[in-house]
Design an enzyme around this catalytic site. Structure first.
Site, PDB file in Angstrom:
ATOM      1  CD  GLN A   1      -2.544   1.117   2.748  1.00 40.63           C
ATOM      2  OE1 GLN A   1      -3.573   0.465   2.726  1.00 40.63           O
ATOM      3  NE2 GLN A   1      -2.124   1.724   3.839  1.00 40.63           N
ATOM      4  N   GLY A   2       0.786   2.060  -1.049  1.00 42.69           N
ATOM      5  CA  GLY A   2       1.553   3.298  -1.157  1.00 42.69           C
ATOM      6  C   GLY A   2       0.735   4.501  -0.735  1.00 42.69           C
TER       7      GLY A   2
ATOM      8  CB  SER B   1       2.521   6.837   5.053  1.00 43.85           C
ATOM      9  OG  SER B   1       1.410   6.493   5.846  1.00 43.85           O
TER      10      SER B   1
ATOM     11  CB  SER C   1       3.460  -3.002   5.632  1.00 44.41           C
ATOM     12  OG  SER C   1       3.439  -2.140   6.752  1.00 44.41           O
TER      13      SER C   1
ATOM     14  CD  GLU D   1      -5.654   0.153   8.145  1.00 42.53           C
ATOM     15  OE1 GLU D   1      -4.442   0.058   7.932  1.00 42.53           O
ATOM     16  OE2 GLU D   1      -6.223   1.242   8.304  1.00 42.53           O
TER      17      GLU D   1
END
Length: 389
Positions: free
Chosen positions: A123-124, A126, A160, A243
């Site tokens: 996941q891009g 932050s 992550s 989430e």
């Protein structure tokens, strides 16, 4: 309120428990992964993902199985000490978002790889100056001159599983000059590109393990947009709403295992004879059951404050548990005597790992301050705090 599972759920529980025991129990093909937290052995972890896919355990909610069946699976997975899955981002975040916002062609293209455990996603979101304030992202994307997709440039951080990911979904600014929530799009791009387009720099954590990285994009090609161009904020918020769903109940089984270990350590060291410490341990036990009851009560609800309240509660609970984990051991708890995850990692005990990892619980996934803002503004309808440009 009746939180009981029906007979079909319990039959499913028996089947799931047996399947996990055959593979993770003594003599099982994946017994070496039991209890493993850090994804250091990529080949073994990928093999486990494929095993889950072949068994039909990935994507239980797409959409034929009930929500209670998902809860049962997450509970049994945690109870078996199964490894943290490499495919969690694709299965629990991207896949349900694809089913809501993706085209039929996109679902046909991306869901099978997630379901069979062969494609890992990261996941891009932050960035160095856009963590909790996600609307401040500076990563940009422009249409490729040849008309085939978008060219993405910028930096993401705390990404992550990016070292092992095959694909990444990236929140980027596709409208030049846009600010805040406007002009954003959610782009899908392969991580395997020509040299120089994507650089992944693992970030070493306190325990020596690197579970996330900085990722640099230099005109990396994204091949798809999830949702409409310019509506990335709405899609991104949908994705984040997944989430803390049914998987939270499985997380709480893991918390119960950690709490049980702390209680055993307190009994072995005699720390449980201290009335002040005994009260703290009792409070941890009671709060865990309250969290479980609240998670069951709110399961499937879409109210904006539900996830924020849950995150605020369990993040602080887990931090207190991490502190107690060492406290009950006394001075011996401070010595490094455990096993290292990798040759470069510190040889931490499980209690020491819990303490260090739990320090991030009130930051990742939305800091405590952000959760309180969400509750104040979206639930209590308090005035919004002005944002300086």
């Amino acid at each position: 309120m009746d939180f009981a599972f029906d007979a079909a759920d319990e039959e499913f529980r028996t089947r799931a428990r047996q399947w996990l025991a055959e593979r993770l129990g003594p003599g099982g093909a994946f017994a070496d992964l039991r209890g493993v937290k850090a994804p250091e052995d990529a080949d073994r972890r990928r093999a486990w993902e494929r095993e889950l896919g072949a068994g039909g355990w990935i994507g239980l909610g797409w959409p034929e199985d009930s929500l209670t069946r998902q809860v049962v699976w997450f509970e049994e997975y945690a109870r078996a000490g199964a490894p943290d899955p490499l495919g969690i981002v694709g299965e629990q975040l991207l896949a349900p978002t694809l089913r809501l916002h993706g085209t039929p062609a996109q679902c046909e293209r991306y869901l099978p790889g997630i379901a069979d455990g062969t494609v890992i996603w990261c996941q891009g979101y932050s960035e160095p100056e856009a963590g909790s304030d996600l609307a401040s992202v500076r990563t940009t994307a422009e249409r490729a001159p040849d008309g085939a997709g978008w060219l993405v440039s910028g930096q993401k951080t705390w990404t992550s599983l990016s070292q092992w990911a095959d694909w990444c979904f990236v929140l980027a600014r596709t409208e030049p000059g846009s600010k805040r929530h406007a002009g954003l799009s959610l782009l899908l791009l392969p991580m395997d590109q020509e040299p120089g387009r994507i650089e992944v720099r693992p970030i070493r954590q306190l325990d020596g393990v690197s579970e996330f990285s900085e990722v640099f994009f230099d005109r990396a090609r994204a091949v798809d947009v999830l949702g409409a161009v310019g509506e990335g904020w709405r899609v991104a918020m949908t994705l984040l709403s997944f989430e803390r769903g049914a998987g939270m109940l499985g997380r709480q089984i893991g918390y119960q295992r950690e709490l049980d270990a702390v209680l055993r350590a307190a009994a072995n060291s005699g720390a449980d004879r201290d009335p002040v410490l005994r009260e703290a341990l009792t409070r941890q036990w009671a709060e865990l059951w309250v969290m479980r009851a609240n998670a069951l009560r709110t399961l499937g609800q879409a109210e904006p404050g539900t996830a924020a309240v849950a995150k605020l509660v369990w993040g602080n609970w887990h931090q207190r548990l991490g502190e107690l984990a060492l406290h009950v051991q006394g001075l011996p708890g401070a010595f490094v005597t455990g096993a290292a995850h990798t040759p470069d990692a510190y040889p931490l005990t499980p209690a020491q790992h819990t303490l260090l990892f739990s320090r991030a619980d009130t930051i990742y996934g939305g800091s405590d301050q952000i959760q309180r803002n969400i509750i104040a503004e979206r639930v209590l309808s308090l005035p919004r705090q002005p944002i300086s440009e």
